[in-house]
Design a protein around this motif. Structure first.
Motif, PDB file in Angstrom:
ATOM      1  N   GLU A  90      25.199  29.096  13.773  1.00 16.53           N
ATOM      2  CA  GLU A  90      24.221  28.154  13.230  1.00 16.53           C
ATOM      3  C   GLU A  90      23.269  28.862  12.267  1.00 16.53           C
ATOM      4  OE1 GLU A  90      24.157  24.867  13.700  1.00 16.53           O
ATOM      5  OE2 GLU A  90      25.978  25.033  14.897  1.00 16.53           O
ATOM      6  N   GLY A  91      22.875  30.084  12.620  1.00 13.45           N
ATOM      7  CA  GLY A  91      22.013  30.844  11.724  1.00 13.45           C
ATOM      8  C   GLY A  91      22.678  31.130  10.402  1.00 13.45           C
ATOM      9  N   ASN A  92      23.992  31.368  10.416  1.00 18.00           N
ATOM     10  CA  ASN A  92      24.723  31.608   9.173  1.00 18.00           C
ATOM     11  C   ASN A  92      24.686  30.387   8.254  1.00 18.00           C
ATOM     12  OD1 ASN A  92      25.374  34.186   9.928  1.00 18.00           O
ATOM     13  ND2 ASN A  92      27.424  33.677  10.660  1.00 18.00           N
ATOM     14  N   VAL A  93      24.736  29.191   8.861  1.00 21.17           N
ATOM     15  CA  VAL A  93      24.622  27.976   8.063  1.00 21.17           C
ATOM     16  C   VAL A  93      23.255  27.919   7.389  1.00 21.17           C
ATOM     17  CG1 VAL A  93      24.580  25.446   8.143  1.00 21.17           C
ATOM     18  CG2 VAL A  93      26.263  26.702   9.493  1.00 21.17           C
ATOM     19  N   GLY A  94      22.215  28.258   8.152  1.00 21.02           N
ATOM     20  CA  GLY A  94      20.874  28.290   7.568  1.00 21.02           C
ATOM     21  C   GLY A  94      20.775  29.301   6.442  1.00 21.02           C
ATOM     22  N   LEU A  95      21.423  30.445   6.591  1.00 21.28           N
ATOM     23  CA  LEU A  95      21.417  31.466   5.545  1.00 21.28           C
ATOM     24  C   LEU A  95      22.081  30.938   4.275  1.00 21.28           C
ATOM     25  CD1 LEU A  95      21.047  34.337   4.445  1.00 21.28           C
ATOM     26  CD2 LEU A  95      23.176  34.981   5.631  1.00 21.28           C
ATOM     27  N   MET A  96      23.210  30.248   4.408  1.00 21.99           N
ATOM     28  CA  MET A  96      23.894  29.711   3.230  1.00 21.99           C
ATOM     29  C   MET A  96      23.030  28.663   2.519  1.00 21.99           C
ATOM     30  SD  MET A  96      27.930  29.469   4.278  1.00 21.99           S
ATOM     31  CE  MET A  96      27.718  28.727   5.887  1.00 21.99           C
ATOM     32  N   LYS A  97      22.338  27.847   3.301  1.00 23.35           N
ATOM     33  CA  LYS A  97      21.444  26.858   2.692  1.00 23.35           C
ATOM     34  C   LYS A  97      20.297  27.547   1.958  1.00 23.35           C
ATOM     35  CE  LYS A  97      22.370  23.113   5.975  1.00 23.35           C
ATOM     36  NZ  LYS A  97      21.794  22.215   7.008  1.00 23.35           N
ATOM     37  N   ALA A  98      19.804  28.652   2.521  1.00 18.24           N
ATOM     38  CA  ALA A  98      18.717  29.387   1.875  1.00 18.24           C
ATOM     39  C   ALA A  98      19.172  30.001   0.556  1.00 18.24           C
ATOM     40  CB  ALA A  98      18.197  30.465   2.820  1.00 18.24           C
ATOM     41  N   VAL A  99      20.385  30.572   0.538  1.00 21.23           N
ATOM     42  CA  VAL A  99      20.914  31.157  -0.692  1.00 21.23           C
ATOM     43  C   VAL A  99      21.039  30.083  -1.766  1.00 21.23           C
ATOM     44  CG1 VAL A  99      22.970  32.198  -1.734  1.00 21.23           C
ATOM     45  CG2 VAL A  99      22.080  33.073   0.439  1.00 21.23           C
ATOM     46  N   LYS A 100      21.433  28.898  -1.378  1.00 14.77           N
ATOM     47  CA  LYS A 100      21.590  27.801  -2.338  1.00 14.77           C
ATOM     48  C   LYS A 100      20.249  27.453  -2.992  1.00 14.77           C
ATOM     49  CE  LYS A 100      23.227  23.005  -2.593  1.00 14.77           C
ATOM     50  NZ  LYS A 100      21.978  22.345  -2.970  1.00 14.77           N
ATOM     51  N   ARG A 101      19.148  27.572  -2.257  1.00 19.33           N
ATOM     52  CA  ARG A 101      17.841  27.143  -2.765  1.00 19.33           C
ATOM     53  C   ARG A 101      16.956  28.294  -3.235  1.00 19.33           C
ATOM     54  NH1 ARG A 101      19.820  23.965   0.969  1.00 19.33           N
ATOM     55  NH2 ARG A 101      19.452  21.711   0.893  1.00 19.33           N
ATOM     56  N   PHE A 102      17.418  29.518  -3.111  1.00 26.12           N
ATOM     57  CA  PHE A 102      16.586  30.676  -3.421  1.00 26.12           C
ATOM     58  C   PHE A 102      16.301  30.764  -4.917  1.00 26.12           C
ATOM     59  CE2 PHE A 102      16.376  35.387  -4.210  1.00 26.12           C
ATOM     60  CZ  PHE A 102      15.102  35.546  -3.663  1.00 26.12           C
ATOM     61  N   ASP A 103      15.030  30.995  -5.240  1.00 31.25           N
ATOM     62  CA  ASP A 103      14.603  31.160  -6.637  1.00 31.25           C
ATOM     63  C   ASP A 103      14.207  32.628  -6.839  1.00 31.25           C
ATOM     64  OD1 ASP A 103      13.575  31.132  -9.163  1.00 31.25           O
ATOM     65  OD2 ASP A 103      12.113  29.531  -8.808  1.00 31.25           O
ATOM     66  N   PRO A 104      15.011  33.409  -7.550  1.00 34.56           N
ATOM     67  CA  PRO A 104      14.725  34.843  -7.694  1.00 34.56           C
ATOM     68  C   PRO A 104      13.497  35.139  -8.546  1.00 34.56           C
ATOM     69  CG  PRO A 104      16.568  34.203  -9.081  1.00 34.56           C
ATOM     70  CD  PRO A 104      16.235  33.010  -8.256  1.00 34.56           C
ATOM     71  N   THR A 105      12.962  34.158  -9.253  1.00 37.97           N
ATOM     72  CA  THR A 105      11.804  34.410 -10.127  1.00 37.97           C
ATOM     73  C   THR A 105      10.475  34.316  -9.393  1.00 37.97           C
ATOM     74  OG1 THR A 105      11.627  32.073 -10.775  1.00 37.97           O
ATOM     75  CG2 THR A 105      13.090  33.488 -12.082  1.00 37.97           C
ATOM     76  N   VAL A 106      10.495  33.877  -8.126  1.00 35.27           N
ATOM     77  CA  VAL A 106       9.235  33.700  -7.380  1.00 35.27           C
ATOM     78  C   VAL A 106       8.631  35.041  -6.994  1.00 35.27           C
ATOM     79  CG1 VAL A 106       8.234  32.769  -5.258  1.00 35.27           C
ATOM     80  CG2 VAL A 106       9.902  31.428  -6.553  1.00 35.27           C
ATOM     81  N   GLY A 107       9.476  36.035  -6.789  1.00 36.20           N
ATOM     82  CA  GLY A 107       8.958  37.367  -6.461  1.00 36.20           C
ATOM     83  C   GLY A 107       9.014  37.729  -5.001  1.00 36.20           C
ATOM     84  N   VAL A 108       9.723  36.942  -4.167  1.00 34.24           N
ATOM     85  CA  VAL A 108       9.875  37.284  -2.753  1.00 34.24           C
ATOM     86  C   VAL A 108      11.317  37.658  -2.492  1.00 34.24           C
ATOM     87  CG1 VAL A 108       8.000  35.766  -2.060  1.00 34.24           C
ATOM     88  CG2 VAL A 108      10.341  34.892  -2.080  1.00 34.24           C
TER      89      VAL A 108
END
Length: 292
Positions: A90-108
């Motif tokens: 289940e955590g892996n599913v959450g990780l994939m969803k996070a990668v889909k929404r991650f914005d690399p320009t935010v600085g985190v």
């Protein structure tokens, strides 16, 4: 497991990458722990490739490099009695969803962003599967469920002062804390005893002590009286019929087995089957009138 929010090709690609050694959780954990952690610059480069170009290979590398963090987070939920492998999944599913929404320009870093998605998926899994009956249905109840388990230092019930302190810390009422504490202390009970349960265990299932809908003595007495009165009215009504009509009704309607057919009665009384049907219809009409 729902992956509606994850691109199908992305999910398929990542699922293939996660297969690894089959049948051994320890082998899986050992495998993901050997995957190198990405440097910040490489992480940003891959995230931009996925965001701007839809590069699934870049997304795959981002997911694989963070699987070790999913395992670490999932282990923190081992006290709920659920399989650690399912928590990791289940955590892996959450990780994939996070990668889909991650914005690399935010600085985190991705791990800081993904931890919330990973925990959210694990939380939902725990709430769905911890008990047969879901114990937390609102956002406030979910928060109280997880925080109360952390707040309780032992298995003893909270005192009134401890209840007020927990309520104050979590921003809820003491009554809500007490209610959730009762839910946490409860256990699932099957309505019917398990097939392999002995007689002593079976007596404690709800099916053994819940009252039947018709268990009211007054209802039972009323039913018996009504049935007795109905039988008496039927007996008197049958007495008003002539002998042939009474015999036909009894042979056609008042026997448990061996109900006579129209042709059998026609042969017995030397009339046509149609005449038997007419006699039967007239007799039933008289019975209804007499019993009414």
């Amino acid at each position: 497991m729902s992956m509606a929010l994850v691109p199908s090709s992305f999910a398929a690609s990542t699922a293939l990458a996660l297969r690894g050694p089959v049948g051994s959780l320890d082998a899986y954990i050992d495998t993901v722990s050997r995957i190198p952690v990405l440097a910040r610059e490489e992480e940003v480069r891959l995230a931009k490739r996925y965001r701007d170009e839809g590069d699934l290979e870049a997304a795959r590398e981002l997911v694989l490099s963070h699987l070790r963090f999913v395992v670490h987070i999932a282990r923190g939920y081992s006290g709920y009695g659920l399989p650690i492998g399912d928590l990791v999944q289940e955590g892996n599913v959450g990780l994939m969803k996070a990668v889909k929404r991650f914005d690399p320009t935010v600085g985190v870093r991705l791990v800081s962003f993904a931890v919330h998605w990973i925990r959210a998926e694990i939380h939902e899994y725990v709430l769905r599967n911890w008990r047969l009956v879901k114990i937390a249905t609102t956002k406030a109840q979910r928060k109280l469920f997880f925080n109360l388990r952390k707040a309780k230092k032992n298995l003893a019930w909270l005192s009134a002062e401890e209840t007020r302190a927990v309520a104050r810390d979590l921003g809820v009422t003491p009554a809500e804390v007490s209610q959730m504490e009762q839910r946490l202390a409860a256990r699932d009970v099957a309505f019917d005893p398990a097939p392999d349960a002995d007689e002593e265990d079976g007596t404690y299932t709800p099916a053994a002590y819940l009252p039947a809908p018709d268990a009211d003595p007054a209802v039972a007495v009323e039913r018996d009286q009504w049935e007795g009165a109905s039988s008496m009215r039927l007996k008197h009504a049958l007495a008003t019929l002539d002998e042939r009509s009474r015999a036909i009704v009894q042979r056609r309607w008042l026997v448990d087995e061996g109900k006579a057919t129209l042709h059998e009665l026609a042969a017995e009384f030397s009339v046509s089957a149609e005449r038997i049907r007419q006699i039967e219809a007239n007799a039933l009409k008289k019975l209804r009138a007499a019993m009414a």
